[in-house]
Enzyme design. Structure first.
Site, PDB file in Angstrom:
ATOM      1  N   SER A  73     -14.951  20.765  -9.325  1.00  0.00           N
ATOM      2  CA  SER A  73     -16.131  19.903  -9.415  1.00  0.00           C
ATOM      3  C   SER A  73     -16.399  19.239  -8.075  1.00  0.00           C
ATOM      4  O   SER A  73     -15.485  19.034  -7.267  1.00  0.00           O
ATOM      5  CB  SER A  73     -15.921  18.818 -10.472  1.00  0.00           C
ATOM      6  OG  SER A  73     -16.928  17.834 -10.410  1.00  0.00           O
TER       7      SER A  73
ATOM      8  N   TYR B 257     -10.947  11.623 -14.101  1.00  0.00           N
ATOM      9  CA  TYR B 257     -11.566  12.935 -13.944  1.00  0.00           C
ATOM     10  C   TYR B 257     -11.545  13.382 -12.483  1.00  0.00           C
ATOM     11  O   TYR B 257     -11.161  14.511 -12.162  1.00  0.00           O
ATOM     12  CB  TYR B 257     -13.000  12.885 -14.467  1.00  0.00           C
ATOM     13  CG  TYR B 257     -13.742  14.197 -14.397  1.00  0.00           C
ATOM     14  CD1 TYR B 257     -13.484  15.219 -15.306  1.00  0.00           C
ATOM     15  CD2 TYR B 257     -14.714  14.406 -13.424  1.00  0.00           C
ATOM     16  CE1 TYR B 257     -14.179  16.418 -15.253  1.00  0.00           C
ATOM     17  CE2 TYR B 257     -15.415  15.615 -13.362  1.00  0.00           C
ATOM     18  CZ  TYR B 257     -15.150  16.613 -14.273  1.00  0.00           C
ATOM     19  OH  TYR B 257     -15.834  17.807 -14.212  1.00  0.00           O
TER      20      TYR B 257
END
Length: 703
Positions: free
Chosen positions: A580, A593
């Site tokens: 990501s 995250y």
């Protein structure tokens, strides 16, 4: 002819209501009959045999009625035949070719002349079997390769057995390669005996016919049923089937475990010429054969029917039983298998040298197509999954033929020179040259975690479009995903399997399924994931643990277990990790995250450094804000990101697009394209790299 409607060995599928709907259209009835015959593999193999009908058509030049033959075109399959797959030719012109025929040495030149007999110049290409139908006087003709008939046709006493079963109702023509001369011999046979109901071609197959589509269908079924009954009554009477069992069957789980363990090594060796896809079967008919006393005597004889031979090569490779191989170390086993393949290649090269002609095409891939492992099963390797599966079906048919022939007489394989002349037939070579070039991922197998989600499924589709076989592994939507992908990309090319990426047992089980289905893996895409967006104070230990487990531990465990298979294959490979933008950018309310994604990124670099010498590339794709179709944007994650930016959930797509340099929304398909470019050969010399697919986020620039 009698009209038997009850059959034990073949399927009677004729639907009179359906036939009535097609009444009055002979071509539609011919297609219907063809599809029914092709639906039963006991009657003929995939793409094996052909069917025809002769009807009156209006000549577009003269306006006069003329007889025209519709026949299955070259390379088609009667089970799926449509009008588009048929050639149609003037019958009179086919007969006129007799005056142009110069003998067996000039067979190939006749094929080009078929094009001058076409009624519709845009129809399918006529096959080499065209004159076999065109020179016979019957309206409806079926030419099939049923196991029961070939068992008789490939037996030492085949002609005598034929007369015992059918008397003078059938004729026998000794083996010869299909072509115009064989068509002349068929014509001569029926001229000498107008009461024939069929002809057996030695070592090859069956011709039957009828005045209507239904009569031809029934005649075909009856002849095959009678041959099947004859064989069944004699199995085990003369001697035990295949000389009796030499080895006992193992249980199914043991067979499959052994097959899955060895198959990647076999695939690697079978891929020395081009990368192959595998197929495994432990069908009861295969086990009876490979565990028998007669295996070593029959396997070297090869197959008889040309269709069998073209799919399976001159003969199979036979391995020692597992108990002998179990005594070897890993290095000794690899050396043993390497030696077996080298010996097979050398034997194939010698066969080529013995049989080649001055104008023969260059030697093709010398690796075995069929590999037999006593007590375990049969492996087949080919350029794609369908071809590998069909090769297994054809060799199973060859086993059935050997079993029948041995039950009533003695099995006779195709003579070596005849086999070579078919395999390296210039017309066959021309057909191979006309085939489309393989796609960029043909012969590759991709294993995609999170494969049923929005991004994961898009990756599966992108790889399928380039010719890969894929295994979509996930926790849910497995049946729906598999059904959808098979419907759109072919039933042979997609598999789904259940997985928990934090559990080694389920990872190994899914990899085992991938190996048994396709032979191994080449591309591993770690796409499984979830998202939790919370500020530090609200992030729980449970939040932290699940993100670390799924994203970091999951990527580690899947890569670790998949690399075992990559190393067995020795073909290199690709690992692509879907991380990501958050692994590079420090954004608000994202500590758990973002940390997990950063760990994924660095793990990718570490694995790239370790695995590079083995030609295993490891790269990373960094998406950002893939909202549409992505599971991670369902529920609390979207709400958390909207809260962090002080906007509504509905405003998120526009917000993310506007903050990019390109002002573009990112779609799942965009991520899939990035994965594809890493694995399709475009970046074959790149590893340890990061490809951002975020529309251009300056803070995520790798620097």
């Amino acid at each position: 002819m009698s009209k038997t409607l009850t059959f034990r060995h073949v399927s009677y599928l004729w639907d009179e209501a359906k036939a009535l709907e097609l009444a009055g259209n002979e071509v539609d009835l011919f297609i219907y009959r063809s599809n029914l015959l092709g639906a039963d593999l006991r009657l003929t193999n995939y793409a094996g045999g052909n069917t025809s009908v002769k009807i009156m058509e209006t000549d577009p030049l003269t306006g006069q009625p003329v007889p025209v033959m519709w026949v299955k075109g070259s390379g088609g399959d009667i089970g799926t035949l449509t009008k588009a797959g048929c050639a149609n030719l003037y019958v009179d012109r086919l007969h006129a070719l007799k005056s142009r025929y110069r003998g067996l040495e000039f067979e190939d030149e006749m094929v080009e002349l078929f094009n001058h007999c076409l009624f519709d110049p845009k129809c399918a290409t006529p096959s080499i079997d065209t004159p076999l139908h065109g020179l016979l006087p019957y309206k409806h003709i079926d030419h099939l390769h049923p196991d029961a008939l070939i068992a008789i046709a490939a037996s030492k006493d085949g002609e005598a057995i034929m007369k015992e079963i059918w008397g003078n109702q059938m004729a026998w023509i000794p083996w010869q390669r299909p072509g115009f001369d064989l068509g002349l011999k068929l014509e001569q046979a029926v001229q000498e005996n107008p009461n024939l109901r069929g002809i057996i071609l030695g070592g090859h197959g069956l011709f039957t016919w009828g005045e209507t589509s239904y009569e031809s269908y029934i005649n075909t079924l009856e002849v095959i049923e009678q041959a099947s009954e004859y064989l069944e009554q004699r199995y085990g009477k003369k001697s035990p089937v295949f000389g009796g069992a030499r080895l006992e069957n193992t249980d199914e789980q043991t067979r499959k475990n052994r097959a899955a363990d060895l198959m990647p090594t076999l695939r690697g060796l079978a891929s020395s010429y081009r990368r192959m896809i595998g197929h495994y079967t432990d069908d009861a008919r295969v086990l009876e054969y490979i565990n028998s006393n007669d295996l070593d005597r029959l396997a070297p004889k090869g197959t008889s029917c040309p269709d069998h031979f073209l799919r399976t090569k001159i003969r199979p490779l036979v391995l020692d039983e597992p108990e002998k191989l179990a005594q070897k170390s890993a290095d000794e086993l690899k050396a043993y298998l390497t030696g077996k393949f080298e010996a097979y290649r050398a034997d194939y090269a010698a066969y080529y040298e013995r049989c080649k002609h001055d104008n023969s095409p260059a030697m093709r891939d010398p690796n075995p197509v069929v590999i037999l492992w006593p007590t375990v099963g049969m492996f087949t390797f080919a350029k794609d999954k369908q071809t590998a599966r069909v090769a297994a079906e054809f060799y199973t048919n060859a086993i059935n033929v050997m079993k029948g022939a041995e039950a009533v007489s003695e099995y006779v394989g195709l003579p070596e020179q005849e086999a070579f002349d078919i395999e390296y037939w210039l017309l066959e070579e021309a057909k191979l040259q006309r085939m489309p070039k393989p796609k960029s991922l043909s012969g590759k197998i991709a294993y995609v975690t999170g494969g049923t989600g929005g991004i994961g499924k898009a990756i599966c589709e992108a790889l399928l479009q380039e010719g890969a076989c894929i295994v979509a592994v996930d926790r849910n939507l497995l049946d729906e995903t598999q059904t959808d992908l098979r419907k759109r990309y072919g039933k042979d090319n997609a598999l789904s399997a259940a997985i928990d990426v934090t559990d080694v047992a389920t990872i190994n089980d899914s990899l085992r399924q991938a190996t048994l289905q396709f032979g191994g893996v080449d591309i591993i895409v770690n796409c499984a994931g979830l998202s939790i967006s919370k500020p530090l104070a609200e992030t729980t230990q449970k939040d932290w643990d699940i993100l670390q487990d799924v994203l970091v531990k999951g990527q580690f465990l899947v890569s670790q277990e998949a690399v075992v298979i990559l190393r067995k294959q020795g073909l290199g490979g690709d690992i692509v990790n879907i991380a990501s933008k958050n692994g590079l950018v420090a954004g608000p309310n994202n500590v758990a995250y973002g940390t997990a994604k950063a760990a994924q990124l660095h793990m990718s670099r570490l694995l790239a450094a370790e695995l590079g010498p083995e030609k295993i590339r490891v790269n990373t794709v960094n998406p950002d804000a893939v909202l549409r179709g992505s599971k991670i944007w369902e529920g609390e994650w979207a709400a958390g990101r909207a809260k962090a930016y002080g906007i509504s959930i509905e405003e998120l797509p526009a917000h993310y697009a506007k903050r990019t340099l390109l002002n573009e929304e990112i779609l799942a398909e965009d991520i899939a394209k990035a994965v594809r470019v890493f694995v399709d050969g475009s970046l074959s010399k790149s590893t340890g790299n990061v490809l951002n697919v975020d529309g251009g986020v300056a803070m995520a620039f790798v620097r």
